[in-house]
Design a protein around this motif. Sequence first.
Motif, PDB file in Angstrom:
ATOM      1  N   ILE B   9       0.846  -1.205   0.000  1.00  0.00           N
ATOM      2  CA  ILE B   9       0.000   0.000   0.000  1.00  0.00           C
ATOM      3  C   ILE B   9       0.878   1.250   0.000  1.00  0.00           C
ATOM      4  CG2 ILE B   9      -1.659   1.323   1.345  1.00  0.00           C
ATOM      5  CD1 ILE B   9      -2.860  -1.277   2.276  1.00  0.00           C
ATOM      6  N   VAL B  10       1.898   1.233   0.851  1.00  0.00           N
ATOM      7  CA  VAL B  10       2.783   2.399   0.917  1.00  0.00           C
ATOM      8  C   VAL B  10       3.446   2.635  -0.440  1.00  0.00           C
ATOM      9  CG1 VAL B  10       4.895   3.297   1.943  1.00  0.00           C
ATOM     10  CG2 VAL B  10       3.199   2.196   3.383  1.00  0.00           C
ATOM     11  N   ALA B  16       1.779   7.091  -6.582  1.00  0.00           N
ATOM     12  CA  ALA B  16       0.801   8.157  -6.757  1.00  0.00           C
ATOM     13  C   ALA B  16       1.447   9.493  -6.429  1.00  0.00           C
ATOM     14  CB  ALA B  16      -0.400   7.910  -5.859  1.00  0.00           C
ATOM     15  N   GLY B  17       2.249   9.509  -5.367  1.00  0.00           N
ATOM     16  CA  GLY B  17       2.921  10.741  -4.960  1.00  0.00           C
ATOM     17  C   GLY B  17       3.814  11.276  -6.075  1.00  0.00           C
ATOM     18  N   TYR B  18       4.520  10.363  -6.724  1.00  0.00           N
ATOM     19  CA  TYR B  18       5.425  10.795  -7.793  1.00  0.00           C
ATOM     20  C   TYR B  18       4.635  11.475  -8.915  1.00  0.00           C
ATOM     21  CZ  TYR B  18       8.796  10.659 -11.566  1.00  0.00           C
ATOM     22  OH  TYR B  18       9.634  11.014 -12.588  1.00  0.00           O
ATOM     23  N   GLN B  45       9.935  13.014  -7.512  1.00  0.00           N
ATOM     24  CA  GLN B  45      10.838  12.224  -6.670  1.00  0.00           C
ATOM     25  C   GLN B  45      10.765  12.650  -5.218  1.00  0.00           C
ATOM     26  OE1 GLN B  45      15.080  12.262  -7.603  1.00  0.00           O
ATOM     27  NE2 GLN B  45      14.582  11.160  -9.464  1.00  0.00           N
ATOM     28  N   ALA B  46      10.787  13.973  -5.015  1.00  0.00           N
ATOM     29  CA  ALA B  46      10.778  14.482  -3.645  1.00  0.00           C
ATOM     30  C   ALA B  46       9.513  14.027  -2.937  1.00  0.00           C
ATOM     31  CB  ALA B  46      10.880  16.005  -3.648  1.00  0.00           C
ATOM     32  N   VAL B  47       8.366  14.167  -3.608  1.00  0.00           N
ATOM     33  CA  VAL B  47       7.113  13.746  -2.970  1.00  0.00           C
ATOM     34  C   VAL B  47       7.150  12.247  -2.694  1.00  0.00           C
ATOM     35  CG1 VAL B  47       4.620  13.581  -3.238  1.00  0.00           C
ATOM     36  CG2 VAL B  47       5.828  15.602  -4.078  1.00  0.00           C
ATOM     37  N   ALA B  48       7.592  11.475  -3.683  1.00  0.00           N
ATOM     38  CA  ALA B  48       7.625  10.015  -3.529  1.00  0.00           C
ATOM     39  C   ALA B  48       8.497   9.618  -2.348  1.00  0.00           C
ATOM     40  CB  ALA B  48       8.143   9.378  -4.811  1.00  0.00           C
ATOM     41  N   LEU B  49       9.668  10.252  -2.259  1.00  0.00           N
ATOM     42  CA  LEU B  49      10.572   9.900  -1.160  1.00  0.00           C
ATOM     43  C   LEU B  49       9.945  10.252   0.187  1.00  0.00           C
ATOM     44  CD1 LEU B  49      13.944  10.995  -2.731  1.00  0.00           C
ATOM     45  CD2 LEU B  49      13.311   8.695  -2.023  1.00  0.00           C
ATOM     46  N   PHE B  50       9.306  11.428   0.243  1.00  0.00           N
ATOM     47  CA  PHE B  50       8.700  11.818   1.514  1.00  0.00           C
ATOM     48  C   PHE B  50       7.556  10.883   1.883  1.00  0.00           C
ATOM     49  CE2 PHE B  50      10.885  15.886   1.423  1.00  0.00           C
ATOM     50  CZ  PHE B  50      11.133  16.040   2.773  1.00  0.00           C
ATOM     51  N   THR B  51       6.872  10.343   0.871  1.00  0.00           N
ATOM     52  CA  THR B  51       5.783   9.420   1.176  1.00  0.00           C
ATOM     53  C   THR B  51       6.340   8.101   1.701  1.00  0.00           C
ATOM     54  OG1 THR B  51       4.700  10.372  -0.741  1.00  0.00           O
ATOM     55  CG2 THR B  51       3.667   8.428   0.240  1.00  0.00           C
ATOM     56  N   ALA B  52       7.322   7.564   0.988  1.00  0.00           N
ATOM     57  CA  ALA B  52       7.747   6.188   1.264  1.00  0.00           C
ATOM     58  C   ALA B  52       8.663   6.077   2.470  1.00  0.00           C
ATOM     59  CB  ALA B  52       8.439   5.609   0.036  1.00  0.00           C
ATOM     60  N   VAL B  53       9.708   6.885   2.493  1.00  0.00           N
ATOM     61  CA  VAL B  53      10.777   6.598   3.444  1.00  0.00           C
ATOM     62  C   VAL B  53      10.362   6.708   4.912  1.00  0.00           C
ATOM     63  CG1 VAL B  53      13.111   7.197   4.109  1.00  0.00           C
ATOM     64  CG2 VAL B  53      12.478   7.141   1.713  1.00  0.00           C
ATOM     65  N   PRO B  54       9.746   7.838   5.342  1.00  0.00           N
ATOM     66  CA  PRO B  54       9.404   7.883   6.771  1.00  0.00           C
ATOM     67  C   PRO B  54       8.453   6.766   7.163  1.00  0.00           C
ATOM     68  CG  PRO B  54       9.084  10.031   5.740  1.00  0.00           C
ATOM     69  CD  PRO B  54       9.309   9.057   4.641  1.00  0.00           C
ATOM     70  N   ALA B 166      -2.249   1.969  11.280  1.00  0.00           N
ATOM     71  CA  ALA B 166      -2.784   3.326  11.207  1.00  0.00           C
ATOM     72  C   ALA B 166      -1.639   4.335  11.155  1.00  0.00           C
ATOM     73  CB  ALA B 166      -3.664   3.588  12.416  1.00  0.00           C
ATOM     74  N   ALA B 167      -0.675   4.142  12.028  1.00  0.00           N
ATOM     75  CA  ALA B 167       0.423   5.108  12.116  1.00  0.00           C
ATOM     76  C   ALA B 167       1.211   5.159  10.812  1.00  0.00           C
ATOM     77  CB  ALA B 167       1.337   4.737  13.277  1.00  0.00           C
ATOM     78  N   VAL B 168       1.470   3.996  10.254  1.00  0.00           N
ATOM     79  CA  VAL B 168       2.279   3.957   9.029  1.00  0.00           C
ATOM     80  C   VAL B 168       1.545   4.657   7.884  1.00  0.00           C
ATOM     81  CG1 VAL B 168       3.181   2.429   7.238  1.00  0.00           C
ATOM     82  CG2 VAL B 168       3.602   1.912   9.638  1.00  0.00           C
ATOM     83  N   LEU B 169       0.269   4.332   7.744  1.00  0.00           N
ATOM     84  CA  LEU B 169      -0.484   4.955   6.655  1.00  0.00           C
ATOM     85  C   LEU B 169      -0.580   6.465   6.862  1.00  0.00           C
ATOM     86  CD1 LEU B 169      -3.276   2.362   5.889  1.00  0.00           C
ATOM     87  CD2 LEU B 169      -1.176   2.859   4.656  1.00  0.00           C
ATOM     88  N   ALA B 170      -0.813   6.861   8.120  1.00  0.00           N
ATOM     89  CA  ALA B 170      -0.920   8.295   8.414  1.00  0.00           C
ATOM     90  C   ALA B 170       0.395   8.986   8.054  1.00  0.00           C
ATOM     91  CB  ALA B 170      -1.248   8.501   9.884  1.00  0.00           C
ATOM     92  N   THR B 171       1.494   8.356   8.400  1.00  0.00           N
ATOM     93  CA  THR B 171       2.793   8.957   8.092  1.00  0.00           C
ATOM     94  C   THR B 171       2.973   9.116   6.588  1.00  0.00           C
ATOM     95  OG1 THR B 171       3.619   7.681   9.942  1.00  0.00           O
ATOM     96  CG2 THR B 171       5.247   8.768   8.582  1.00  0.00           C
ATOM     97  N   ALA B 172       2.655   8.044   5.868  1.00  0.00           N
ATOM     98  CA  ALA B 172       2.839   8.096   4.422  1.00  0.00           C
ATOM     99  C   ALA B 172       1.997   9.215   3.821  1.00  0.00           C
ATOM    100  CB  ALA B 172       2.465   6.755   3.798  1.00  0.00           C
TER     101      ALA B 172
END
Lengths: 450, 486, 271
Positions: B9-10, B16-18, B45-54, B166-172
Amino acid sequence: MTDLTAMPAVGGSQSRSLFLRGERTRRRHMAESRFRAIGLAAVIFGILVLVGLLGSILANGVSSFRQTYIALDVYLDPAKLDKAGDRDPEALRKLTTFTYQPLIKTAVEGLIEEKGISVDGLGGKDVEGIISKEAPAELRHFVLAHPSRIGETVKFELLADGRIDGYYKGRVTMETAKLDRNVSPEQLMLADELKAAGVLTTRFNWSFFTAPDASDTRPEAAGLGVAILGSIYMMLIVLVLSLPIGVAASIYLEEFAPQNRLTDIIEVNIANLAAVPSIVFGILGLAVFINYVGLPQSAPIVGGLVLTLMTLPTIIIATRAALKAVPPSIREAALGVGASKMQSTFHHVLPLAAPGILTGAIIGLAQALGETAPLLLIGMVAFVREFPAAPPGGFFDPASALPVQVYNWTQRGDPAFIERASGAIIVLLVFLIIMNLGAIFLRRRFERRW
Amino acid sequence: MTPGILTIIVLVLTMAGYILGRRRALAVAKRDGVRLHSLPGHYGQAVALFTAVPALLLMGAWLFLQPLLIENQISSQIPDSVIPEGGARSLVMADVRRIAGGLDRLVEAGSFGEDDLSSMRADFTSVRGRLAEVGVALGSDVAPAVFDAAESYRGIANTSSLLRNAAVLATALGFGFLALRRIRPTLRARNVSETFIRSLLIGSSLVAILTTFGIVASLLFETIHFFRLYPARDFFFSTVWNPQFRGGSDLGILPLLWGTFYVSLVALLLAVPIGLMIAVYLAEYSGKALRSFAKPAIEILAGIPTIVYGLFALITVGPFLRDWIAQPLGLGSSSSSVLTAGLVMGIMLIPFVSSLSDDVINAVPQAMRDGSYGLGATQSETIMRVIMPAALPGIVGAILLAASRAIGETMIVVMGAGAAARLGLNPLEAMTTVTVKIVSQLTGDTEFASPETLVAFALGLTLFVFTLGLNILALYIVRKYREQYE
Amino acid sequence: MNMLTDAAVEETLQSGSKPAASKMAGKDVTVHYGEKQALFGVNLEVPERQVMALIGPSGCGKSTFLRCLNRMNDTIDICRVGGSILLDGEDIYDPRIDVVELRARVGMVFQKPNPFPKSIYENVAYGPRIHGLASKKSEFDEVVETSLQKAGLFNEVKDRLQEPGTGLSGGQQQRLCIARAIAVSPEVILMDEPCSALDPIATAKVEELIDELRENYTIVIVTHSMQQAARVSQRTAMFHLGNLVEEGPTDKMFTNPDDKRTQDYITGRFG
């Protein structure tokens, strides 16, 4: 040659002819030849040992690729298999292999009668004993898959017993059969008769590659299926994890890392990890991945993670060498047209280093494929007969691995398993040779001289 | 939702972020009529990285820490009374975990609703039977306190998984959205994404340190545990190794160290002279053709898995030594012996030694050879009197590395040396080594928390310290040696 | 010594008989490195107890020729040498000749100082040891001391003979290498740009040493420096593109060369 041992007057034209050889020179040349001969002997010894090693494994293992089968017409007696006569799958499933054993006995007796074979002193137990104990299970499997064929006479190619198979591979002889509780000389004579009648044949053993392991008493049925699949699963995990992490780490260390204490520590760390005994990684896997994280024992995921950690240093060292081999002029050219350091690395340096990195990765994988000791500790020695499911779920199912299967078989009593173990080693070596040839091919094909 | 599905999912969100990030960057640039600072892809790329990595980092950390936190909480819940005499809390905890897992499986199998759990509480004797159905075999009936602990273990674990998802999805979503909002033509997206990638690279290189840390921590932790159950003095100085299933074992490391040392010595006595001579011959005498064939061949040889050598020891060398040497001389009747394992290990080390020495010998500058030949030395004189002394530090380094490999080698000794811990001199007798005992103690049937199992960690730590010492020394010597000629 | 009756030796001795003034002589020397030819039929005589300088631009073949004189080219696999080179009238490329003995008589000093990673003492004693020129400790002590003295190094290192030779300065190392060559008591010493890695002061010392060594040894020196050739040599040979351009007394070569190319090279028009 007294004029040589004393200090002769320097220079001067009174010196000896070059064509005269002194005693000492002769001795020195003898010493030279001796030394050279010792060197050559060492090389030859090395080659001979290698030949001996491979020869002994081949000699023991090649026969495992052939297997003895007996063609048997088995009457699937409805009176025994389906008393109710409704072909109810539930009811059929309840029947154990014990129900099928008599069918085989009848079939073999029928066969002997039909071919008009008579062997003196052949007991009743002997007759069915020439067929593998795996055969009833095979029959049961067939019936469950085709319930409609109950009542027909079906032709099966059933495995011969391991000792009968061993007889045709030279492992069992009439003499040893006399002393062996598991086989009698009469059985061997019967087998010879069947062979003459063309019923008993020895042919290529596909099931060695596809069948799962079998229990102690059925070496003839044991195969490498689960082990090969388990090894493939683990290699997938290793490749997916160690290649990106290894390449990323190498890029950082080679292209970006400042010269500081942390970098130093990382470098020393990697060099040392490359030389840590593999069994220590097994302990790590047991303590961290199984006991602490709670991943299941015997699962490819744990094996894959452990092997990833083991392979990382190899990949990092190879990748760094490949990156180092790309001349600085390429980087400068990219930077010169305004690319960022990151772009110069990913657009120019990395593609040029790719063949070297892939070569290193293949060699790392080959190492991981043959690694045994750490897998013993994370429970991969367990007896696994079920194939793991498809990934990703299958990564968590119990599985075996090629080298562990070899070890496992060497620990069994029946000498037929030694043959299997050697055969498994041959399979393993073939995989390794293919991988190494791939690495050599890559290196030759894409090798660049700057 | 398992971690696997969560990851997928992440990753979908990342993609999608990219696309959104790229599109937004283009749209914003068009609207404001300015040039973008970076390529549109960089914004994506920046959006994708911010979505995935944290999000993924959070998940990783959660997966890692969750067992630890739950363990602590549950562990304090278990009363001391249920801990059997001489047993350990961790043993009970292992039971708790297994019961919890079994209950999960029962519920999953559908034979069993959540309601039935309460009725099961009323009748503890049935618990064992029900769990056995799903393949969880317990040694004894379940004490009520343990069952309660298992129940709350399940509860906490389930809540925790929910929270995690929940936390992981919220972070993403949160980080992705923030990154998306920040997109302006003036945003230096390239620098942002590059800084991000750079930290990923650093993170990857830290895996090596984490691994070492993991090794040291796991070894140290369980070793300390072991020394609480078994006196360290006996471990290090006792000459008897005699583990018992029922406790009261003698676990002295000395016979194992002796076996390890003896086998390694035999191996090195074979491998060092032969490996060295092969290296010398290939480096100094052989023609180009032989060398270009032999060098890769040796490297491939060095890559043959040790299980192959183990099998060779088991089926060929062992019986040969027994039938032709040990029995005729009356020196033993075992096919596994120090000599079997040592010789085969020596064979394994030959390519290792010769490959390392070859590098070392080739690093000796040609000027040294020229100097010697120019004085009228023969080739062997040059090798023995100039090249060898010059290469000595490097060769010593290579030998140390070979020794470290010999000490840590497992499969050959498992299959060739035998299992009898013995302090003897007869090389045709079976002896055992540290690594053999690590394998046998950890693959045996003894309880994990017993000293008989935990001793493997102490053995592992000893092994690790020895090999690490040898490696560091060898690397140091080799590095000094290389500097000398650079 | 009774082997002189050997017919072949006799023959070679006679055919190669030369004026005593010539210590070594190359006849139609050609050298190939694989496909590439490096020397094209060089004829050159090296006079006894003099210093002969080989000069010429880079890659002209002067070092190649020098290395032919004690068969150092043998150590290079792809190198083939044609023609003949005589030492005291004997062809050193004759298959019956032993390179080991040849090199004991024709020593060599290399471009970069290459002391062995041993003590200063052992560096000098190495040659006598392998050739069996001394057997007792006292004999070795004597050889080492005389050789170091002849190389003008003894006073500088006499207190630290057991320290590694690699610890000396560049100039000292080169003189140690010369001492090492002298210790075998060769007749000819070949020097391949011995001062190219040294500073001016060290160079001056080595040049001074070369001049002294001329009394007892025949010396062939390859040099890049015109001044050095002028300072230390009695005769000079000029090489160009693998050919010997001209050879003659150093004074004449530097003041009044026959060949235009020599003139150009010496005056610095190319090189």
